[in-house]
Design a protein around this motif. Structure first.
Motif, mmCIF file in Angstrom:
data_model
loop_
_atom_site.group_PDB
_atom_site.id
_atom_site.type_symbol
_atom_site.label_atom_id
_atom_site.label_comp_id
_atom_site.label_asym_id
_atom_site.label_seq_id
_atom_site.Cartn_x
_atom_site.Cartn_y
_atom_site.Cartn_z
ATOM 1 N N GLU A 13 0.836 -1.195 0.000
ATOM 2 C CA GLU A 13 0.000 0.000 0.000
ATOM 3 C C GLU A 13 0.872 1.247 0.000
ATOM 4 O O GLU A 13 2.073 1.183 0.278
ATOM 5 N N LYS A 14 0.241 2.361 -0.264
ATOM 6 C CA LYS A 14 0.945 3.635 -0.270
ATOM 7 C C LYS A 14 1.372 4.008 1.150
ATOM 8 O O LYS A 14 0.630 3.802 2.109
ATOM 9 N N PRO A 15 2.575 4.561 1.317
ATOM 10 C CA PRO A 15 3.030 4.958 2.663
ATOM 11 C C PRO A 15 2.131 6.022 3.268
ATOM 12 O O PRO A 15 1.453 6.779 2.561
ATOM 13 N N GLU A 16 2.133 6.067 4.588
ATOM 14 C CA GLU A 16 1.338 7.046 5.320
ATOM 15 C C GLU A 16 2.256 7.856 6.231
ATOM 16 O O GLU A 16 3.156 7.313 6.863
ATOM 17 N N LEU A 17 1.998 9.164 6.276
ATOM 18 C CA LEU A 17 2.711 10.056 7.175
ATOM 19 C C LEU A 17 1.837 10.286 8.406
ATOM 20 O O LEU A 17 0.790 10.925 8.329
ATOM 21 N N LEU A 18 2.283 9.780 9.551
ATOM 22 C CA LEU A 18 1.499 9.928 10.779
ATOM 23 C C LEU A 18 1.800 11.218 11.513
ATOM 24 O O LEU A 18 1.030 11.612 12.382
ATOM 25 N N GLY A 19 2.943 11.816 11.205
ATOM 26 C CA GLY A 19 3.285 13.095 11.826
ATOM 27 C C GLY A 19 4.240 12.929 12.996
ATOM 28 O O GLY A 19 5.038 11.995 13.056
ATOM 29 N N VAL A 20 4.151 13.879 13.930
ATOM 30 C CA VAL A 20 5.047 13.882 15.093
ATOM 31 C C VAL A 20 4.607 12.776 16.047
ATOM 32 O O VAL A 20 3.466 12.738 16.512
ATOM 33 N N ASN A 21 5.542 11.876 16.355
ATOM 34 C CA ASN A 21 5.227 10.760 17.243
ATOM 35 C C ASN A 21 5.618 11.028 18.688
ATOM 36 O O ASN A 21 4.945 10.581 19.612
ATOM 37 N N SER A 22 6.704 11.768 18.887
ATOM 38 C CA SER A 22 7.137 12.075 20.253
ATOM 39 C C SER A 22 7.985 13.341 20.230
ATOM 40 O O SER A 22 8.622 13.667 19.215
ATOM 41 N N GLY A 66 15.630 16.726 23.459
ATOM 42 C CA GLY A 66 16.713 16.655 22.482
ATOM 43 C C GLY A 66 16.291 16.369 21.066
ATOM 44 O O GLY A 66 17.111 16.506 20.150
ATOM 45 N N ALA A 67 15.023 15.917 20.830
ATOM 46 C CA ALA A 67 14.645 15.536 19.468
ATOM 47 C C ALA A 67 13.135 15.533 19.315
ATOM 48 O O ALA A 67 12.384 15.375 20.281
ATOM 49 N N VAL A 68 12.709 15.719 18.073
ATOM 50 C CA VAL A 68 11.320 15.539 17.664
ATOM 51 C C VAL A 68 11.292 14.361 16.697
ATOM 52 O O VAL A 68 11.993 14.373 15.680
ATOM 53 N N THR A 69 10.521 13.341 17.022
ATOM 54 C CA THR A 69 10.502 12.114 16.225
ATOM 55 C C THR A 69 9.301 12.112 15.303
ATOM 56 O O THR A 69 8.160 12.279 15.745
ATOM 57 N N LEU A 70 9.566 11.925 13.998
ATOM 58 C CA LEU A 70 8.520 11.822 12.991
ATOM 59 C C LEU A 70 8.299 10.357 12.651
ATOM 60 O O LEU A 70 9.253 9.572 12.589
ATOM 61 N N ARG A 71 7.058 9.989 12.424
ATOM 62 C CA ARG A 71 6.740 8.582 12.142
ATOM 63 C C ARG A 71 5.990 8.460 10.826
ATOM 64 O O ARG A 71 5.049 9.212 10.549
ATOM 65 N N MET A 72 6.428 7.460 10.032
ATOM 66 C CA MET A 72 5.768 7.079 8.789
ATOM 67 C C MET A 72 5.635 5.570 8.766
ATOM 68 O O MET A 72 6.476 4.853 9.311
ATOM 69 N N THR A 73 4.586 5.075 8.136
ATOM 70 C CA THR A 73 4.345 3.642 8.051
ATOM 71 C C THR A 73 4.019 3.260 6.614
ATOM 72 O O THR A 73 3.509 4.070 5.834
ATOM 73 N N VAL A 74 4.308 1.993 6.293
ATOM 74 C CA VAL A 74 3.966 1.456 4.983
ATOM 75 C C VAL A 74 3.692 -0.037 5.158
ATOM 76 O O VAL A 74 4.430 -0.745 5.839
#
Length: 311
Positions: free
Chosen positions: A250-259, A263-271
């Motif tokens: 399937e096409k990947p999905e951008l879930l956005g900011v996960n945490s 020290g960091a901003v974590t971005l999450r994507m799923t496929v």
């Protein structure tokens, strides 16, 4: 007494032992052999799909049908050679177990009938077997539980050889599945022997489909919206590569900011990908996103920390 009359009397006396009983025993053996042959043929007919033009009609009476329906619900193509091979191996394993059970039952029946024909009272044998079975059940409860659990694992197709599973104490690739023990090879090469009766839960990462989860950190000072656009564009371009396109479902999905941390901003994507390919896809996508961040000038947490420490 004439010799002819004595011979007639002896023959009549021992007729039961010399003719009737041996013929009865032979008939029992013949019936047992034929019964075993017929039952084995029936088991083979149930567990081995007959090659015809129509796949559905060839397996509608097969024990493989529940596995086909489960795979269809999970979105796995029935024309996949790996799926067909797994189905056939599972059915052959179940068929061999059934045939062994049939042979044992038929052999026990022949022995009891033979003893009864020879004049032995089989009732004490049956009673002794029942008592011995109860004693064996109390003395080997774990062994019986292992065998019962192994039978249900085979019938329900919880996992098979080559699957990557998590059984709690061990995580790795299944190398063999038996009625009593399952062997699992972990990533370090250690071979784990897991008794089936002690497996409380099974997480199978090789059935149906999987999801590749890509978590990438960026510096808190970075533009989050731009970082998401760059990361998602890199993921979309990467899944179109020839070496990855066949794995993606399937096409990947951008879930956005996960945490968000100091020290960091974590971005999450799923496929959604084929089972067993989530790790390869995740590594490729993570590398592509990091390269895109570097070429676009988006700061990483390590770079930001190094800058703060230098200043």
């Amino acid at each position: 007494m004439p010799i002819s009359l004595l011979s007639f009397e002896l023959t009549d006396t021992h007729r039961d032992w010399l003719i009737d009983r041996p013929l009865t025993i032979v008939s029992y053996i013949v019936v047992a052999v034929l019964l075993r042959y017929v039952l084995h043929k029936m088991i083979d007919r149930m567990t081995k799909p007959r090659p015809t033009v129509d796949e559905d009609s060839s397996t509608k009476r097969s024990i493989l049908r529940p596995l086909q329906e489960r795979a269809a619900r999970n979105g796995v193509g029935m024309g996949d050679p790996a799926v067909r091979e797994r189905r056939a191996q599972r059915a052959q394993t179940i068929g061999s177990v059934f045939k062994s059970g049939v042979s044992i039952v038929v052999l026990a029946w022949v022995v009891l009938q033979t003893l009864a024909t020879l004049g032995f009272n089989v009732a004490p044998f049956i009673a002794s077997a029942g008592i011995a079975g109860v004693a064996l059940g109390f003395g080997a409860q774990n062994l019986v539980r292992d065998f019962i659990s192994g039978m249900f694992m085979l019938l329900e197709d919880q996992y098979g050889v080559g699957d990557v599973v998590d059984v709690g104490d061990a995580i790795g690739t299944v190398e063999s599945v038996g009625l009593r023990v399952t062997t699992i090879r972990d990533i370090d090469g250690t071979l784990w022997y897991c008794r089936n009766g002690e497996i409380q839960r099974v997480g199978n990462m090789s059935q149906g489909h999987a999801v590749a989860v890509v978590d990438v950190p960026v510096a808190p000072t970075a533009n989050v919206d731009r970082a998401q656009q760059v990361a998602f564009r890199a993921v979309l371009d990467t899944v179109e590569r020839d070496d990855l396109a066949s794995f993606v479902l399937e096409k990947p999905e951008l879930l956005g900011v996960n945490s968000v941390t100091a020290g960091a901003v974590t971005l999450r994507m799923t496929v959604r990908v084929r089972a067993g390919k989530q790790w390869a896809v995740r590594r490729a996508l993570t590398g592509a996103v990091l390269e895109a961040f570097d070429s676009s000038g988006i700061e990483s947490p390590s770079l930001m920390l190094a800058t703060v420490a230098g200043s």
